[in-house]
Motif scaffolding. Structure first.
Motif, PDB file in Angstrom:
ATOM      1  N   ASN A  70     -11.076 -12.951  -9.739  1.00  0.00           N
ATOM      2  CA  ASN A  70     -10.187 -11.857 -10.150  1.00  0.00           C
ATOM      3  C   ASN A  70      -9.998 -10.931  -8.932  1.00  0.00           C
ATOM      4  N   HIS A  71      -8.734 -10.633  -8.618  1.00  0.00           N
ATOM      5  CA  HIS A  71      -8.422  -9.794  -7.446  1.00  0.00           C
ATOM      6  C   HIS A  71      -9.205  -8.471  -7.474  1.00  0.00           C
ATOM      7  N   MET A  72      -9.278  -7.837  -8.647  1.00  0.00           N
ATOM      8  CA  MET A  72      -9.954  -6.535  -8.747  1.00  0.00           C
ATOM      9  C   MET A  72     -11.466  -6.691  -8.604  1.00  0.00           C
ATOM     10  N   SER A  96      -5.738   1.289  -5.998  1.00  0.00           N
ATOM     11  CA  SER A  96      -4.883   0.455  -5.147  1.00  0.00           C
ATOM     12  C   SER A  96      -3.426   0.674  -5.514  1.00  0.00           C
ATOM     13  N   GLY A  97      -2.563  -0.194  -4.974  1.00  0.00           N
ATOM     14  CA  GLY A  97      -1.139  -0.072  -5.262  1.00  0.00           C
ATOM     15  C   GLY A  97      -0.808  -0.484  -6.684  1.00  0.00           C
ATOM     16  N   GLY A  98      -1.656  -1.298  -7.303  1.00  0.00           N
ATOM     17  CA  GLY A  98      -1.347  -1.808  -8.640  1.00  0.00           C
ATOM     18  C   GLY A  98      -2.312  -1.332  -9.717  1.00  0.00           C
ATOM     19  N   VAL A 122      -2.223   4.788  -8.822  1.00  0.00           N
ATOM     20  CA  VAL A 122      -2.213   5.892  -7.849  1.00  0.00           C
ATOM     21  C   VAL A 122      -1.452   5.514  -6.568  1.00  0.00           C
ATOM     22  N   GLY A 123      -1.656   4.276  -6.079  1.00  0.00           N
ATOM     23  CA  GLY A 123      -0.980   3.864  -4.838  1.00  0.00           C
ATOM     24  C   GLY A 123       0.534   3.771  -5.026  1.00  0.00           C
ATOM     25  N   GLU A 124       0.930   3.358  -6.224  1.00  0.00           N
ATOM     26  CA  GLU A 124       2.363   3.249  -6.540  1.00  0.00           C
ATOM     27  C   GLU A 124       2.991   4.649  -6.476  1.00  0.00           C
ATOM     28  N   ILE A 126       1.804   7.264  -4.809  1.00  0.00           N
ATOM     29  CA  ILE A 126       1.775   7.717  -3.405  1.00  0.00           C
ATOM     30  C   ILE A 126       2.950   7.098  -2.639  1.00  0.00           C
ATOM     31  N   ASP A 127       3.172   5.805  -2.854  1.00  0.00           N
ATOM     32  CA  ASP A 127       4.236   5.113  -2.100  1.00  0.00           C
ATOM     33  C   ASP A 127       5.623   5.647  -2.459  1.00  0.00           C
ATOM     34  N   LYS A 128       5.837   5.931  -3.754  1.00  0.00           N
ATOM     35  CA  LYS A 128       7.163   6.432  -4.180  1.00  0.00           C
ATOM     36  C   LYS A 128       7.411   7.815  -3.573  1.00  0.00           C
ATOM     37  N   GLY A 141       2.909   3.850   1.907  1.00  0.00           N
ATOM     38  CA  GLY A 141       3.134   5.204   2.426  1.00  0.00           C
ATOM     39  C   GLY A 141       1.863   6.031   2.521  1.00  0.00           C
ATOM     40  N   GLY A 142       0.733   5.478   2.054  1.00  0.00           N
ATOM     41  CA  GLY A 142      -0.497   6.266   1.957  1.00  0.00           C
ATOM     42  C   GLY A 142      -0.985   6.819   3.279  1.00  0.00           C
ATOM     43  N   ARG A 143      -0.900   5.974   4.321  1.00  0.00           N
ATOM     44  CA  ARG A 143      -1.410   6.411   5.620  1.00  0.00           C
ATOM     45  C   ARG A 143      -0.598   7.608   6.128  1.00  0.00           C
ATOM     46  N   ILE A 145       1.171   9.780   4.297  1.00  0.00           N
ATOM     47  CA  ILE A 145       0.857  10.963   3.470  1.00  0.00           C
ATOM     48  C   ILE A 145      -0.431  11.602   3.994  1.00  0.00           C
ATOM     49  N   GLU A 146      -1.417  10.757   4.287  1.00  0.00           N
ATOM     50  CA  GLU A 146      -2.702  11.289   4.765  1.00  0.00           C
ATOM     51  C   GLU A 146      -2.528  12.029   6.097  1.00  0.00           C
ATOM     52  N   SER A 147      -1.742  11.456   7.018  1.00  0.00           N
ATOM     53  CA  SER A 147      -1.558  12.109   8.327  1.00  0.00           C
ATOM     54  C   SER A 147      -0.853  13.447   8.169  1.00  0.00           C
ATOM     55  N   GLY A 238     -10.354  -0.493  -2.777  1.00  0.00           N
ATOM     56  CA  GLY A 238      -8.899  -0.591  -2.940  1.00  0.00           C
ATOM     57  C   GLY A 238      -8.236   0.191  -1.813  1.00  0.00           C
ATOM     58  N   GLY A 239      -6.954  -0.097  -1.560  1.00  0.00           N
ATOM     59  CA  GLY A 239      -6.253   0.467  -0.394  1.00  0.00           C
ATOM     60  C   GLY A 239      -6.322   1.981  -0.299  1.00  0.00           C
ATOM     61  N   VAL A 240      -6.219   2.692  -1.443  1.00  0.00           N
ATOM     62  CA  VAL A 240      -6.192   4.162  -1.413  1.00  0.00           C
ATOM     63  C   VAL A 240      -7.558   4.716  -0.975  1.00  0.00           C
ATOM     64  N   CYS A 242      -8.994   4.087   1.594  1.00  0.00           N
ATOM     65  CA  CYS A 242      -8.979   4.339   3.048  1.00  0.00           C
ATOM     66  C   CYS A 242      -8.857   5.833   3.314  1.00  0.00           C
ATOM     67  N   ASN A 243      -8.344   6.579   2.345  1.00  0.00           N
ATOM     68  CA  ASN A 243      -8.001   7.993   2.546  1.00  0.00           C
ATOM     69  C   ASN A 243      -9.268   8.848   2.721  1.00  0.00           C
ATOM     70  N   LYS A 244      -9.356   9.482   3.893  1.00  0.00           N
ATOM     71  CA  LYS A 244     -10.599  10.206   4.223  1.00  0.00           C
ATOM     72  C   LYS A 244     -10.795  11.439   3.346  1.00  0.00           C
ATOM     73  N   CYS A 269     -11.009  -2.317   2.463  1.00  0.00           N
ATOM     74  CA  CYS A 269     -10.478  -1.585   1.299  1.00  0.00           C
ATOM     75  C   CYS A 269      -9.105  -2.123   0.915  1.00  0.00           C
ATOM     76  N   THR A 270      -8.218  -2.260   1.918  1.00  0.00           N
ATOM     77  CA  THR A 270      -6.890  -2.806   1.618  1.00  0.00           C
ATOM     78  C   THR A 270      -7.041  -4.302   1.345  1.00  0.00           C
ATOM     79  N   ASP A 271      -6.014  -4.883   0.747  1.00  0.00           N
ATOM     80  CA  ASP A 271      -6.102  -6.298   0.375  1.00  0.00           C
ATOM     81  C   ASP A 271      -6.495  -7.160   1.581  1.00  0.00           C
ATOM     82  N   ASN A 272      -7.436  -8.055   1.364  1.00  0.00           N
ATOM     83  CA  ASN A 272      -7.885  -8.930   2.456  1.00  0.00           C
ATOM     84  C   ASN A 272      -8.503 -10.185   1.868  1.00  0.00           C
TER      85      ASN A 272
HETATM   86  O1  KG4 Z   1      -5.484  -2.535  -2.361  1.00  0.00           O
HETATM   87  P1  KG4 Z   1      -4.163  -2.522  -1.664  1.00  0.00           P
HETATM   88  O2  KG4 Z   1      -4.147  -2.953  -0.223  1.00  0.00           O
HETATM   89  O3  KG4 Z   1      -3.127  -3.424  -2.396  1.00  0.00           O
HETATM   90  C1  KG4 Z   1      -3.078  -3.562  -3.791  1.00  0.00           C
HETATM   91  O4  KG4 Z   1      -3.906  -4.324  -4.365  1.00  0.00           O
HETATM   92  O5  KG4 Z   1      -2.208  -2.886  -4.363  1.00  0.00           O
HETATM   93  O6  KG4 Z   1      -3.590  -1.034  -1.807  1.00  0.00           O
HETATM   94  C2  KG4 Z   1      -2.350  -0.667  -1.249  1.00  0.00           C
HETATM   95  C3  KG4 Z   1      -2.145   0.811  -1.483  1.00  0.00           C
HETATM   96  C4  KG4 Z   1      -0.745   1.279  -1.103  1.00  0.00           C
HETATM   97  O7  KG4 Z   1      -0.217   2.015  -2.166  1.00  0.00           O
HETATM   98  C5  KG4 Z   1      -0.998   2.148   0.124  1.00  0.00           C
HETATM   99  O8  KG4 Z   1      -0.049   3.202   0.285  1.00  0.00           O
HETATM  100  C6  KG4 Z   1      -2.368   2.706  -0.191  1.00  0.00           C
HETATM  101  O9  KG4 Z   1      -3.069   1.579  -0.697  1.00  0.00           O
HETATM  102  N1  KG4 Z   1      -3.044   3.236   1.005  1.00  0.00           N
HETATM  103  C7  KG4 Z   1      -3.406   4.533   1.124  1.00  0.00           C
HETATM  104  C8  KG4 Z   1      -3.942   4.678   2.432  1.00  0.00           C
HETATM  105  N2  KG4 Z   1      -3.914   3.453   3.038  1.00  0.00           N
HETATM  106  C9  KG4 Z   1      -3.360   2.579   2.144  1.00  0.00           C
HETATM  107  N3  KG4 Z   1      -3.290   5.570   0.273  1.00  0.00           N
HETATM  108  C10 KG4 Z   1      -3.734   6.784   0.694  1.00  0.00           C
HETATM  109  N4  KG4 Z   1      -4.256   6.994   1.934  1.00  0.00           N
HETATM  110  C11 KG4 Z   1      -4.380   5.981   2.811  1.00  0.00           C
HETATM  111  N5  KG4 Z   1      -4.889   6.208   4.032  1.00  0.00           N
END
Ligand code: KG4
Ligand code: ZN
Length: 375
Positions: A70-72, A96-98, A122-124, A126-128, A141-143, A145-147, A238-240, A242-244, A269-272
């Motif tokens: 399972n991805h999660m 994450s994004g989903g 939450v990632g969705e 942030i990206d919108k 767009g998360g990176r 937004i963080e900067s 999850g990707g989000v 990464c946000n410090k 943290c991000t998909d890998n």
């Molecule tokens: O886990 P992930 O790589 O892919 C999914 O499974 O969805 O998460 C991607 C999400 C995106 O919405 C991206 O904008 C967010 O992670 N993300 C961040 C940061 N880096 C990536 N959100 C906030 N701050 C960050 N630094």
């Protein structure tokens, strides 16, 4: 069935990526014990390509087992790769994004979903908002937004509200915050053109998200203290994650609730692929997820980590989803009764009925859908 040209091209490309990874690692397929592959949740097209590649490898190399992951679960377990002191049970926030989920990992394959998003992830969100702010969008767009948030100041002038402030459970909601941001940016386009305002807006938006996540995690941590006191770690993944700023806020929440925060490095943290390989190893050691019949293995676009149906906070996402599915089933039933016999209506009704655990009716409706398609 003959695979389409596009599918063949995908398989060939994936095959060459996998071979180059094996070569770079100076390994051979006979050195491996198993192949781990994502079975779900996710986009059907991506899952299908990965699953096909995994099946092809296992059919070719008879020494290999296949583990369906399972991805999660990959996001939840990968922090243990770097930090073996994280032992079960632990609390994890998957952002994450989903998905946005607060889960207790009791054991490999045994998860308790304390909270889930009622709408957007939450990632969705942030990206919108990042898109509406015209921020650079590489990898989401998360990176960006963080900067921008790092050079801005949190301000009341935008009047952003923390979601579900008065809802006493661990669920999340981001669609209201997203709409509030998009409406505000449409009304005040100067925010997107003035760098100071943009930075202040990003800081306020990120702060609002952080408060929402912190509030839910605090409640989850307290629930664990009462119900599963062995929980010692809060894992963030999850990707989000990464946000410090989010990490720092959750570090404080964890410390004040007697937990230790652990978050993997951003690359994990991000998909890998590593997280799926690691979850494969954990499953293999626990003798779980092993695929015994390759032919019947199918991808699952929606695959909840916890399918127990336990309502840990009565009135939570379980009830929310139940109400949503009941409403959607009733609407589809009414459309069919009025004479709309398009097959997808039958399949969508069957899906809602099976989510409501009404399996026999779901099967009947599905069969009806198949017969309508044949006509
Ligand atoms: O886990 P992930 O790589 O892919 C999914 O499974 O969805 O998460 C991607 C999400 C995106 O919405 C991206 O904008 C967010 O992670 N993300 C961040 C940061 N880096 C990536 N959100 C906030 N701050 C960050 N630094
Ligand atoms: Zn992911």
């Amino acid at each position: 069935m003959v695979p389409s040209l596009a599918a063949q091209a995908h398989s060939a490309r994936i095959g060459s990526v996998i071979n180059s990874v094996i070569n770079t690692a100076a390994l051979d397929f006979k050195d491996l014990s198993a192949i781990a592959v994502t079975k779900g949740p996710g986009l059907a097209g991506c899952l299908a390509v990965g699953l096909q590649a995994a099946k092809d490898i296992v059919r070719l190399h008879k020494n290999l087992s296949l583990v369906a992951v399972n991805h999660m679960e990959g996001h939840a377990l990968v922090p243990r790769l770097d930090n073996p002191s994280i032992s079960f049970p632990f609390l994890t926030l998957l952002i994450s994004g989903g998905h946005t989920q607060l889960v207790v990992c009791k054991q490999v394959g045994d998860y308790a979903m304390l909270g889930d998003s009622l709408d957007d992830a939450v990632g969705e969100c942030i990206d919108k908002v990042a898109r509406a702010l015209n921020l650079p969008f590489r990898g989401g767009g998360g990176r960006a937004i963080e900067s921008f948030a790092a050079i801005g100041v949190v301000s009341d002038e935008f009047e952003l509200q923390v979601p579900l402030k008065h809802t006493k459970n661990c669920d999340f909601s981001f669609s209201g915050l997203k709409s509030a941001c998009l409406n505000l940016l449409a009304k005040h386009p100067d925010i997107t053109t003035n760098d100071t305002k943009k930075a202040n807006f990003a800081a306020t938006f990120q702060h609002t998200i952080t408060l929402h996540l912190s509030d839910r995690v605090r409640r989850g941590a307290r629930w664990c203290r009462l119900n599963i006191p062995q929980v010692k770690h809060l894992v963030l993944s999850g990707g989000v994650a990464c946000n410090k700023a989010i990490r720092a806020a959750l570090d404080n929440v964890a410390a004040s609730e007697g937990l230790l925060l652990c978050a993997p490095p951003p690359a994990l943290c991000t998909d890998n692929g590593v997280m799926i390989a690691w979850a494969g190893i954990e499953n293999l050691l626990a003798q779980k997820g092993l695929v015994t019949d390759l032919d019947s293995l199918r991808f699952v676009p929606r695959w909840p980590l916890d399918s127990s149906g336990t309502d840990y906070f009565p009135g939570t996402h379980m009830l929310h989803n139940k109400t949503k599915w009941e409403k959607s089933a009733a609407q589809t039933k009414a459309a069919i009764a009025e004479g709309d016999k398009r097959p997808h209506l039958f399949f969508s009704l069957a899906r809602d009925l099976s989510r409501l655990q009404n399996y026999s009716e779901a099967l009947n409706i599905c069969n009806e859908g198949l017969s309508v398609r044949e006509i």
